[in-house]
Design an enzyme around this catalytic site. Structure first.
Site, PDB file in Angstrom:
ATOM      1  CG  HIS A 161       2.848 -38.138 -56.285  1.00  0.00           C
ATOM      2  ND1 HIS A 161       3.983 -37.702 -55.705  1.00  0.00           N
ATOM      3  CD2 HIS A 161       3.181 -38.617 -56.680  1.00  0.00           C
ATOM      4  CE1 HIS A 161       4.603 -38.383 -55.330  1.00  0.00           C
ATOM      5  NE2 HIS A 161       4.017 -39.707 -56.103  1.00  0.00           N
ATOM      6  CG  ASP A 186       1.588 -25.817 -54.750  1.00  0.00           C
ATOM      7  OD1 ASP A 186       2.060 -24.010 -53.971  1.00  0.00           O
ATOM      8  OD2 ASP A 186       1.499 -26.179 -53.417  1.00  0.00           O
TER       9      ASP A 186
END
Length: 265
Positions: free
Chosen positions: A18, A116
């Site tokens: 996602h 991330d």
């Protein structure tokens, strides 16, 4: 006089399954969207999608910058093409090697660490102080990232994510199937559906508590001296079953992306 509001940024956290998009200003996520990460989507298709999403929140204003972190190189390539062609007026920061984050990475090969994860470490150290452990509940992976008392990224761990574990059971188990990811009635299940749910929800909770306990022991930090932060879109499913979390921050990565943008603009 009150301080003028900061820049309105479009932040994108591109993960394996996602992509989370958000409009962020001064640490607040004013709008957010979660869409599938489709490697076949072209830069022009991304532009159409983003313009459509932004059109629905015109009242928030027009983004004044873009900041991106990605774990999927093919999708990042399309973003590198998309932003200057379709949003040429927006300054852009891509979190990668050479970008200032203010987080020293104490790893054998710092370039191997997902951007991330560094962004999460920065946000956790800034918002909650170090030492800290960030547990990011993604569909593909559950990641554990550790920041020491000096704000340095000292390492972590990666475990299979809840969704990918469920998918693997459905594919390889002859009498098993995909089920809804919800909390079952009890740990000791009375049917196959709830047995799968119990293993996924309570099993992951036990795994997280065990990993956090082991990491705390290695850090040598007492319980009250360590921040343990839950994030990721599946955190709501599991975090409440764990007794180890001090904070839950669903937008930790987007807030960290804003911090990186401001450090590099």
């Amino acid at each position: 006089m009150p301080d003028a509001p900061g820049l309105l940024l479009l932040a994108a956290d591109i993960g394996n399954a996602h992509t989370v998009l958000g409009l962020v200003r001064d640490g607040e996520v004013l709008a957010d969207w979660r869409i599938s990460t489709d490697e076949r989507r072209t830069s022009d298709e991304w532009a159409v999608l983003i313009r459509g999403l932004l059109a629905g929140v015109r009242e928030l204003g027009t983004p004044e910058g873009v900041v991106v972190c990605a774990t999927v190189p093919g999708v990042l390539h399309e973003w590198r093409d998309m932003v200057p062609r379709h949003f040429p007026e927006l300054p852009t920061v891509v979190v990668e090697a050479g970008v200032r984050t203010g987080v020293p990475v104490l790893m054998d090969n710092p370039r191997e660490v997902g951007s991330d994860r560094i962004v999460n470490a920065l946000a956790a150290a800034t918002r909650y102080g170090g030492p800290a452990i960030v547990v990011d509940f993604g569909g593909t992976a559950t990641t554990f990232d550790v920041v020491d008392s000096q704000g340095r990224y000292v390492g972590g761990a990666i475990a299979p994510g809840i969704e990918i574990s469920l998918e693997a059971l459905g594919r390889r188990g002859a009498q098993l199937r995909k089920v809804e990811l919800v909390r079952p009635r009890s740990v000791i299940a009375k049917n196959t559906v709830e047995a799968l749910q119990s293993g996924l929800v309570f099993g992951v909770a036990a795994q997280v508590e065990g990993m956090v306990a082991r990491m705390r022991a290695e850090l040598g930090e007492p319980g009250e001296g360590l921040s343990v932060v839950a994030t990721g879109y599946l955190a709501d499913l599991v975090a409440g079953e764990c007794g180890c979390f001090t904070d839950q921050d669903p937008w930790l990565t987007l807030r960290g992306l804003e911090m990186v943008f401001l450090r590099n603009s």
